[in-house]
Motif scaffolding. Sequence first.
Motif, PDB file in Angstrom:
ATOM      1  N   GLY A  52       0.794  -1.228   0.000  1.00 18.69           N
ATOM      2  CA  GLY A  52       0.000   0.000   0.000  1.00 18.69           C
ATOM      3  C   GLY A  52       0.823   1.273   0.000  1.00 18.69           C
ATOM      4  O   GLY A  52       0.259   2.369   0.102  1.00 18.69           O
ATOM      5  N   GLU A  93      -0.384   3.838  -2.532  1.00 13.60           N
ATOM      6  CA  GLU A  93      -1.516   4.662  -2.119  1.00 13.60           C
ATOM      7  C   GLU A  93      -1.050   5.811  -1.232  1.00 13.60           C
ATOM      8  O   GLU A  93      -1.479   6.952  -1.400  1.00 13.60           O
ATOM      9  CB  GLU A  93      -2.541   3.821  -1.360  1.00 13.60           C
ATOM     10  N   LEU A 127      -5.062   6.330   5.681  1.00 14.77           N
ATOM     11  CA  LEU A 127      -5.852   5.698   4.630  1.00 14.77           C
ATOM     12  C   LEU A 127      -7.336   5.604   4.987  1.00 14.77           C
ATOM     13  O   LEU A 127      -8.177   5.422   4.123  1.00 14.77           O
ATOM     14  CB  LEU A 127      -5.300   4.311   4.302  1.00 14.77           C
ATOM     15  N   GLN A 167      -6.482   8.588  -2.492  1.00  7.86           N
ATOM     16  CA  GLN A 167      -5.479   7.995  -3.362  1.00  7.86           C
ATOM     17  C   GLN A 167      -6.105   7.797  -4.738  1.00  7.86           C
ATOM     18  O   GLN A 167      -7.295   7.580  -4.854  1.00  7.86           O
ATOM     19  CB  GLN A 167      -4.952   6.674  -2.800  1.00  7.86           C
ATOM     20  N   LYS A 217      -5.438   1.947  -6.310  1.00  5.41           N
ATOM     21  CA  LYS A 217      -5.899   1.076  -5.230  1.00  5.41           C
ATOM     22  C   LYS A 217      -5.072  -0.195  -5.220  1.00  5.41           C
ATOM     23  O   LYS A 217      -5.022  -0.922  -6.209  1.00  5.41           O
ATOM     24  CB  LYS A 217      -7.373   0.722  -5.409  1.00  5.41           C
ATOM     25  N   SER A 218      -4.419  -0.436  -4.092  1.00  2.00           N
ATOM     26  CA  SER A 218      -3.676  -1.686  -3.961  1.00  2.00           C
ATOM     27  C   SER A 218      -4.620  -2.763  -3.446  1.00  2.00           C
ATOM     28  O   SER A 218      -5.619  -2.470  -2.804  1.00  2.00           O
ATOM     29  CB  SER A 218      -2.478  -1.519  -3.028  1.00  2.00           C
ATOM     30  N   VAL A 251      -1.827  -3.505  -7.895  1.00  2.00           N
ATOM     31  CA  VAL A 251      -2.345  -2.147  -7.800  1.00  2.00           C
ATOM     32  C   VAL A 251      -3.198  -1.866  -9.026  1.00  2.00           C
ATOM     33  O   VAL A 251      -2.816  -2.192 -10.148  1.00  2.00           O
ATOM     34  CB  VAL A 251      -1.199  -1.106  -7.736  1.00  2.00           C
ATOM     35  N   CYS A 260       3.440   7.004  -7.094  1.00  2.00           N
ATOM     36  CA  CYS A 260       3.360   5.584  -6.755  1.00  2.00           C
ATOM     37  C   CYS A 260       4.558   4.823  -7.325  1.00  2.00           C
ATOM     38  O   CYS A 260       5.098   3.925  -6.677  1.00  2.00           O
ATOM     39  CB  CYS A 260       2.057   4.973  -7.270  1.00  2.00           C
TER      40      CYS A 260
END
Length: 158
Positions: free
Chosen positions: A16, A19, A36, A43, A46-47, A56, A143
């Motif tokens: 994550g 994110e 989060l 974010q 999305k992981s 992701v 990211c």
Amino acid sequence: MNAFVYCDTSLCIGCGMCERRCIMSHEQLTIKEVTLDEPTQRQRCKSFRREDVKGVLHCRHCENAPCMAACPVGAIERRTWNEDEKGHGQSGIIVNEDTCIGCKECVLACPFGAVWMAPTKAQRMVATKCDLCVTTEEGTPACVSGCPKKALRVVRLR
């Protein structure tokens, strides 16, 4: 040139950090300030962690973007940046949050599930998706630069 973020699922550990780095980049926060669970810290990727695969989810910045075609107010648009003297540059799809009316047509139209609704600080629900960090000061998507396993990379297609 169309660009998008690719995740090598054989390298991703589902931590994550992508994110968190996305939130840090878009919200100008430090890692200690990122939460989060705070919905307004949005974010744009999305992981996910499943028993058999980690990865992701990012927008693919489609050439014939169904999300853009579905938007009734034109809030989703293609933007080109880093243009050279011949007018060539990278292109991606972004959401103009001031124009977005929160109708969710883009969410329904995206075949990848890469567009979702999230609240802004003004408590308006708007479409949210990867913008390749074109609206930030990052030179590369946050990211990608923040992935500890180097599982993410920018792919550019002509």
